[in-house]
Design a protein around this motif. Sequence first.
Motif, PDB file in Angstrom:
ATOM      1  N   TYR A 171       0.828  -1.211   0.000  1.00 14.06           N
ATOM      2  CA  TYR A 171       0.000   0.000   0.000  1.00 14.06           C
ATOM      3  C   TYR A 171       0.865   1.264   0.000  1.00 14.06           C
ATOM      4  CZ  TYR A 171      -2.741   3.906   1.598  1.00 14.06           C
ATOM      5  OH  TYR A 171      -3.303   5.152   1.698  1.00 14.06           O
ATOM      6  N   TYR A 172       1.786   1.351   0.963  1.00 16.68           N
ATOM      7  CA  TYR A 172       2.537   2.589   1.130  1.00 16.68           C
ATOM      8  C   TYR A 172       3.495   2.867  -0.023  1.00 16.68           C
ATOM      9  CZ  TYR A 172       0.666   3.573   5.730  1.00 16.68           C
ATOM     10  OH  TYR A 172      -0.185   3.881   6.770  1.00 16.68           O
ATOM     11  N   HIS A 173       4.142   1.858  -0.558  1.00 14.41           N
ATOM     12  CA  HIS A 173       5.079   2.109  -1.657  1.00 14.41           C
ATOM     13  C   HIS A 173       4.342   2.669  -2.867  1.00 14.41           C
ATOM     14  CE1 HIS A 173       8.418  -0.738   0.003  1.00 14.41           C
ATOM     15  NE2 HIS A 173       7.933   0.076   0.914  1.00 14.41           N
ATOM     16  N   SER A 174       3.163   2.138  -3.125  1.00 16.65           N
ATOM     17  CA  SER A 174       2.348   2.661  -4.222  1.00 16.65           C
ATOM     18  C   SER A 174       1.934   4.107  -3.938  1.00 16.65           C
ATOM     19  CB  SER A 174       1.114   1.771  -4.403  1.00 16.65           C
ATOM     20  OG  SER A 174       0.235   2.334  -5.340  1.00 16.65           O
ATOM     21  N   ALA A 175       1.494   4.374  -2.709  1.00 11.81           N
ATOM     22  CA  ALA A 175       1.079   5.734  -2.340  1.00 11.81           C
ATOM     23  C   ALA A 175       2.253   6.710  -2.412  1.00 11.81           C
ATOM     24  CB  ALA A 175       0.474   5.727  -0.930  1.00 11.81           C
TER      25      ALA A 175
ATOM     26  N   SER B  73       5.041   6.445  -4.275  1.00 11.38           N
ATOM     27  CA  SER B  73       5.437   6.653  -5.680  1.00 11.38           C
ATOM     28  C   SER B  73       4.458   7.574  -6.399  1.00 11.38           C
ATOM     29  CB  SER B  73       5.530   5.312  -6.409  1.00 11.38           C
ATOM     30  OG  SER B  73       6.624   4.583  -5.924  1.00 11.38           O
ATOM     31  N   LYS B  74       3.181   7.336  -6.179  1.00  7.33           N
ATOM     32  CA  LYS B  74       2.163   8.170  -6.827  1.00  7.33           C
ATOM     33  C   LYS B  74       2.293   9.626  -6.374  1.00  7.33           C
ATOM     34  CE  LYS B  74      -2.788   8.422  -7.673  1.00  7.33           C
ATOM     35  NZ  LYS B  74      -4.109   7.882  -7.386  1.00  7.33           N
ATOM     36  N   LYS B  75       2.493   9.839  -5.077  1.00 14.83           N
ATOM     37  CA  LYS B  75       2.615  11.202  -4.557  1.00 14.83           C
ATOM     38  C   LYS B  75       3.868  11.888  -5.089  1.00 14.83           C
ATOM     39  CE  LYS B  75       0.181  13.012  -2.250  1.00 14.83           C
ATOM     40  NZ  LYS B  75      -0.905  13.971  -2.541  1.00 14.83           N
TER      41      LYS B  75
ATOM     42  N   ASP C  75       5.270  11.392  -7.910  1.00 14.07           N
ATOM     43  CA  ASP C  75       5.028  11.715  -9.322  1.00 14.07           C
ATOM     44  C   ASP C  75       4.044  12.859  -9.520  1.00 14.07           C
ATOM     45  OD1 ASP C  75       6.750   9.674 -10.030  1.00 14.07           O
ATOM     46  OD2 ASP C  75       5.160   8.219 -10.432  1.00 14.07           O
ATOM     47  N   THR C  76       3.102  13.035  -8.588  1.00 12.79           N
ATOM     48  CA  THR C  76       1.999  13.965  -8.833  1.00 12.79           C
ATOM     49  C   THR C  76       1.983  15.216  -7.948  1.00 12.79           C
ATOM     50  OG1 THR C  76       0.521  12.788  -7.309  1.00 12.79           O
ATOM     51  CG2 THR C  76       0.504  12.092  -9.631  1.00 12.79           C
ATOM     52  N   THR C  77       2.798  15.256  -6.903  1.00 16.19           N
ATOM     53  CA  THR C  77       2.705  16.404  -5.987  1.00 16.19           C
ATOM     54  C   THR C  77       3.091  17.710  -6.675  1.00 16.19           C
ATOM     55  OG1 THR C  77       3.305  17.262  -3.818  1.00 16.19           O
ATOM     56  CG2 THR C  77       5.071  16.167  -5.059  1.00 16.19           C
TER      57      THR C  77
ATOM     58  N   ILE D 160       0.227  12.030   2.746  1.00  7.00           N
ATOM     59  CA  ILE D 160      -0.106  10.632   2.435  1.00  7.00           C
ATOM     60  C   ILE D 160      -1.225  10.188   3.363  1.00  7.00           C
ATOM     61  CG2 ILE D 160       0.762   8.243   2.505  1.00  7.00           C
ATOM     62  CD1 ILE D 160       2.080   9.689   0.278  1.00  7.00           C
TER      63      ILE D 160
END
Length: 192
Positions: A57-61, A63-65, A67-69, A150
Amino acid sequence: MTTQALFSELENVTKENIHYLEQNVLPLTPEQLNWKPRQDVWNVKEVIAHVYEHAKYYHSAFSKKIDTTKFREPKDLFLSSPLGKSMWKSMKLGNARNVKRKMKAARLYNPLIVKSIVTEHVIADFLASQKELLNILERAKTINIRKAKIRLVGNNVIKFRFGDTLLLVVYHNQRHIQQVINLIQHPKFPQP
């Protein structure tokens, strides 16, 4: 604390976890991986399955953050929020590498309840995820870990500072690696 000191701490703990897993857990036999002193205690595979589920869960969250923050400017200092600091400090091991405060695992992450999270390759999968975490830590140095937020696992409402959540995840991993160490050092732990 400085952001550099925070990342140094996170990287050091993660590297220690990787080293311990490679040297002491990968060589264990199936009998050793599945041994437990009592039925209500997790065995080595169950402990690792628990932290691996969180890592997914956290690694995906993370990575997404990354890339998008919109908060692209890293800062030299990191200041925890009061709630964030309380959260990760409660997870951190004491000076004697002891658990200061026991916590109950959420049902979805409890291997005694959700047996399907304990897979044949869970040790190797978690080890790979720890190496992935080192990469995430490197990438996180390029954003403002105080402003980016997060969501906690299993909580769609509360968000914590990215840095606080990194500390929580790394200390959670360390806490459970210590649990594995304690199992392996148990006087009745099977010898190969």
